[in-house]
Write a protein that holds these residues in place. Structure first.
Motif, PDB file in Angstrom:
ATOM      1  N   GLU A 182       0.815  -1.215   0.000  1.00 48.09           N
ATOM      2  CA  GLU A 182       0.000   0.000   0.000  1.00 48.09           C
ATOM      3  C   GLU A 182       0.851   1.268   0.000  1.00 48.09           C
ATOM      4  O   GLU A 182       0.572   2.199  -0.766  1.00 48.09           O
ATOM      5  N   PRO A 183       1.896   1.365   0.845  1.00 47.62           N
ATOM      6  CA  PRO A 183       2.740   2.565   0.784  1.00 47.62           C
ATOM      7  C   PRO A 183       3.371   2.785  -0.589  1.00 47.62           C
ATOM      8  O   PRO A 183       3.510   3.941  -1.029  1.00 47.62           O
ATOM      9  N   MET A 184       3.734   1.713  -1.279  1.00 46.10           N
ATOM     10  CA  MET A 184       4.338   1.881  -2.605  1.00 46.10           C
ATOM     11  C   MET A 184       3.308   2.379  -3.618  1.00 46.10           C
ATOM     12  O   MET A 184       3.632   3.173  -4.502  1.00 46.10           O
ATOM     13  N   ALA A 185       2.061   1.937  -3.490  1.00 41.94           N
ATOM     14  CA  ALA A 185       1.015   2.444  -4.383  1.00 41.94           C
ATOM     15  C   ALA A 185       0.824   3.945  -4.173  1.00 41.94           C
ATOM     16  O   ALA A 185       0.685   4.711  -5.143  1.00 41.94           O
ATOM     17  N   ALA A 186       0.835   4.373  -2.913  1.00 38.74           N
ATOM     18  CA  ALA A 186       0.695   5.798  -2.613  1.00 38.74           C
ATOM     19  C   ALA A 186       1.906   6.579  -3.121  1.00 38.74           C
ATOM     20  O   ALA A 186       1.767   7.696  -3.648  1.00 38.74           O
ATOM     21  N   LEU A 187       3.094   6.013  -2.962  1.00 39.77           N
ATOM     22  CA  LEU A 187       4.308   6.673  -3.432  1.00 39.77           C
ATOM     23  C   LEU A 187       4.286   6.830  -4.944  1.00 39.77           C
ATOM     24  O   LEU A 187       4.666   7.877  -5.481  1.00 39.77           O
ATOM     25  N   ALA A 188       3.835   5.801  -5.656  1.00 41.84           N
ATOM     26  CA  ALA A 188       3.758   5.878  -7.114  1.00 41.84           C
ATOM     27  C   ALA A 188       2.794   6.984  -7.547  1.00 41.84           C
ATOM     28  O   ALA A 188       3.075   7.747  -8.485  1.00 41.84           O
ATOM     29  N   ALA A 189       1.667   7.084  -6.858  1.00 44.54           N
ATOM     30  CA  ALA A 189       0.693   8.136  -7.187  1.00 44.54           C
ATOM     31  C   ALA A 189       1.283   9.512  -6.946  1.00 44.54           C
ATOM     32  O   ALA A 189       1.085  10.449  -7.741  1.00 44.54           O
ATOM     33  N   GLU A 190       2.016   9.651  -5.842  1.00 45.06           N
ATOM     34  CA  GLU A 190       2.652  10.936  -5.546  1.00 45.06           C
ATOM     35  C   GLU A 190       3.687  11.283  -6.605  1.00 45.06           C
ATOM     36  O   GLU A 190       3.764  12.435  -7.064  1.00 45.06           O
ATOM     37  N   ALA A 191       4.485  10.283  -6.996  1.00 43.61           N
ATOM     38  CA  ALA A 191       5.504  10.526  -8.008  1.00 43.61           C
ATOM     39  C   ALA A 191       4.878  10.950  -9.333  1.00 43.61           C
ATOM     40  O   ALA A 191       5.376  11.856 -10.018  1.00 43.61           O
ATOM     41  N   GLU A 192       3.773  10.317  -9.695  1.00 42.29           N
ATOM     42  CA  GLU A 192       3.078  10.677 -10.932  1.00 42.29           C
ATOM     43  C   GLU A 192       2.603  12.132 -10.888  1.00 42.29           C
ATOM     44  O   GLU A 192       2.641  12.851 -11.889  1.00 42.29           O
ATOM     45  N   ALA A 193       2.179  12.573  -9.705  1.00 48.43           N
ATOM     46  CA  ALA A 193       1.653  13.933  -9.571  1.00 48.43           C
ATOM     47  C   ALA A 193       2.753  14.981  -9.568  1.00 48.43           C
ATOM     48  O   ALA A 193       2.562  16.097 -10.069  1.00 48.43           O
ATOM     49  N   VAL A 194       3.914  14.619  -9.006  1.00 51.97           N
ATOM     50  CA  VAL A 194       4.974  15.608  -8.806  1.00 51.97           C
ATOM     51  C   VAL A 194       5.985  15.618  -9.949  1.00 51.97           C
ATOM     52  O   VAL A 194       6.426  16.683 -10.403  1.00 51.97           O
ATOM     53  N   LEU A 195       6.359  14.445 -10.410  1.00 52.30           N
ATOM     54  CA  LEU A 195       7.398  14.331 -11.436  1.00 52.30           C
ATOM     55  C   LEU A 195       6.722  14.212 -12.803  1.00 52.30           C
ATOM     56  O   LEU A 195       6.286  13.142 -13.212  1.00 52.30           O
ATOM     57  N   SER A 196       6.645  15.297 -13.506  1.00 54.24           N
ATOM     58  CA  SER A 196       5.932  15.318 -14.783  1.00 54.24           C
ATOM     59  C   SER A 196       6.685  14.536 -15.853  1.00 54.24           C
ATOM     60  O   SER A 196       7.891  14.297 -15.756  1.00 54.24           O
ATOM     61  N   ARG A 197       5.937  14.151 -16.849  1.00 53.75           N
ATOM     62  CA  ARG A 197       6.551  13.505 -17.997  1.00 53.75           C
ATOM     63  C   ARG A 197       7.579  14.442 -18.627  1.00 53.75           C
ATOM     64  O   ARG A 197       7.433  15.658 -18.520  1.00 53.75           O
ATOM     65  N   PRO A 198       8.626  13.882 -19.239  1.00 58.30           N
ATOM     66  CA  PRO A 198       8.790  12.491 -19.608  1.00 58.30           C
ATOM     67  C   PRO A 198       9.417  11.581 -18.555  1.00 58.30           C
ATOM     68  O   PRO A 198       9.861  10.484 -18.904  1.00 58.30           O
ATOM     69  N   VAL A 199       9.514  11.982 -17.294  1.00 60.75           N
ATOM     70  CA  VAL A 199       9.893  11.010 -16.253  1.00 60.75           C
ATOM     71  C   VAL A 199       8.823   9.916 -16.240  1.00 60.75           C
ATOM     72  O   VAL A 199       7.626  10.199 -16.221  1.00 60.75           O
ATOM     73  N   PHE A 200       9.255   8.669 -16.289  1.00 65.82           N
ATOM     74  CA  PHE A 200       8.325   7.544 -16.321  1.00 65.82           C
ATOM     75  C   PHE A 200       8.315   6.871 -14.946  1.00 65.82           C
ATOM     76  O   PHE A 200       9.358   6.422 -14.467  1.00 65.82           O
ATOM     77  N   VAL A 201       7.148   6.828 -14.317  1.00 63.43           N
ATOM     78  CA  VAL A 201       6.997   6.211 -12.998  1.00 63.43           C
ATOM     79  C   VAL A 201       6.529   4.772 -13.196  1.00 63.43           C
ATOM     80  O   VAL A 201       5.434   4.535 -13.711  1.00 63.43           O
ATOM     81  N   GLU A 202       7.352   3.836 -12.796  1.00 60.85           N
ATOM     82  CA  GLU A 202       7.034   2.409 -12.939  1.00 60.85           C
ATOM     83  C   GLU A 202       6.657   1.841 -11.566  1.00 60.85           C
ATOM     84  O   GLU A 202       7.509   1.680 -10.694  1.00 60.85           O
ATOM     85  N   TYR A 203       5.400   1.549 -11.384  1.00 61.34           N
ATOM     86  CA  TYR A 203       4.904   0.967 -10.129  1.00 61.34           C
ATOM     87  C   TYR A 203       5.009  -0.550 -10.217  1.00 61.34           C
ATOM     88  O   TYR A 203       4.478  -1.168 -11.133  1.00 61.34           O
ATOM     89  N   LYS A 204       5.704  -1.166  -9.249  1.00 63.63           N
ATOM     90  CA  LYS A 204       5.979  -2.598  -9.298  1.00 63.63           C
ATOM     91  C   LYS A 204       5.363  -3.371  -8.125  1.00 63.63           C
ATOM     92  O   LYS A 204       5.837  -4.431  -7.772  1.00 63.63           O
ATOM     93  N   ARG A 205       4.364  -2.823  -7.516  1.00 68.17           N
ATOM     94  CA  ARG A 205       3.673  -3.417  -6.364  1.00 68.17           C
ATOM     95  C   ARG A 205       4.486  -3.271  -5.079  1.00 68.17           C
ATOM     96  O   ARG A 205       3.969  -2.748  -4.085  1.00 68.17           O
ATOM     97  N   LEU A 206       5.732  -3.703  -5.081  1.00 69.20           N
ATOM     98  CA  LEU A 206       6.555  -3.610  -3.877  1.00 69.20           C
ATOM     99  C   LEU A 206       7.723  -2.643  -4.039  1.00 69.20           C
ATOM    100  O   LEU A 206       8.585  -2.558  -3.156  1.00 69.20           O
TER     101      LEU A 206
END
Length: 268
Positions: free
Chosen positions: A115-139
């Motif tokens: 769950e913390p990693m899912a939240a972290l991925a969402a935060e990264a998507e919101a803060v780090l704009s493209r073309p930075v690619f956020v890869e969420y891997k569950r853990l």
């Protein structure tokens, strides 16, 4: 391997295949995925193994004791690329996940970070704009800046701040920084455990995390002179020099890896 037969490094390809042929029934082959079996891509979700690798891995598995892929990718991703291979084991997330004979086993200590990693991925998507690619891997969460290398410092800084705040580990790679659970697990530990009962092992890698796997082979040789380990680097212009300096041999590309294995199979 006879007691009088001592590994010599760097070993030539001919010598390594000859040693392996004599001890194929106790040999394991390990492969990283990105940069080794697949070209590194700008969009990590688009990565595919080179077509030649699928057949050669299955044929290799029929000749030796074991074939395994050891990757930073999740097992589900690896299974989507190699699901048709019946006799290849998959280690995902640096060994936090393992697929063996149809069952996926996850390190219990890492599960609480889903769950913390899912939240972290969402935060990264919101803060780090493209073309930075956020890869969420569950853990874990990987932040790729291959398409914007000029933002490396920004991405690294953001990752370190979040890692310190949440007590996470940092793993660097080729144009990527990854946040992982604070669980003691890496590719070197995978190999250390996996080669305890083998007489020979090969590891193919292209990035900094693979050097720990090379070191594990050397450590095994140090305590068991009958064991033979072969470290193979795959060339690249990002981390290639450091990885090659720790390896016995360097191959030019994932296609060259498949060709090298195809030639080696004729000797087994």
């Amino acid at each position: 391997m006879a007691e009088t037969e001592r590994p010599t490094h760097p070993a030539s390809a001919d010598d390594a295949w000859a040693r392996t042929a004599r001890h194929a029934s106790s040999t394991t082959f390990f492969f990283d995925f990105d940069g080794v079996l697949s070209p590194v891509t700008k969009d990590p979700s688009a990565s595919q193994p080179v077509p030649e690798s699928l057949g050669v891995l299955e044929r290799l598995a029929a000749k030796v004791a074991r074939v395994a892929i050891v990757s930073a990718r999740p097992v589900d991703f690896l299974r989507s690329r190699f699901g048709g291979l019946e006799h290849v084991d998959l280690y995902g997330l640096y060994g936090l996940e393992v697929l063996h004979e149809g069952d996926v086993v996850t390190k219990p200590a890492a599960l609480e970070y889903a769950e913390p990693m899912a939240a972290l991925a969402a935060e990264a998507e919101a803060v780090l704009s493209r073309p930075v690619f956020v890869e969420y891997k569950r853990l874990s969460v990987a932040l790729h800046y291959r398409e914007c290398p000029e933002r490396a410092d920004e991405v690294e800084r953001w990752a370190h701040e979040r890692a310190e705040r949440a007590n996470l580990k940092i793993q660097r790679g080729r144009m990527v920084v990854e946040l992982k659970p604070p669980v003691d697990q890496d590719k070197g530990m995978v190999i250390t455990e996996a080669v305890r009962d083998t007489g020979c092992a090969w590891y193919f890698g292209d990035d900094m995390s693979d050097i720990k796997a090379f070191d594990a082979l050397r450590a095994r040789e140090a305590v068991d002179p009958a064991f033979f380990g072969m470290a193979i680097a795959v060339a690249n212009d990002e981390t290639g020099a450091e990885v090659s300096s720790a390896a016995d041999l360097t191959l030019a590309s994932p296609t060259a890896v498949a060709e090298f294995l195809t030639e080696g199979l004729r000797r087994l």
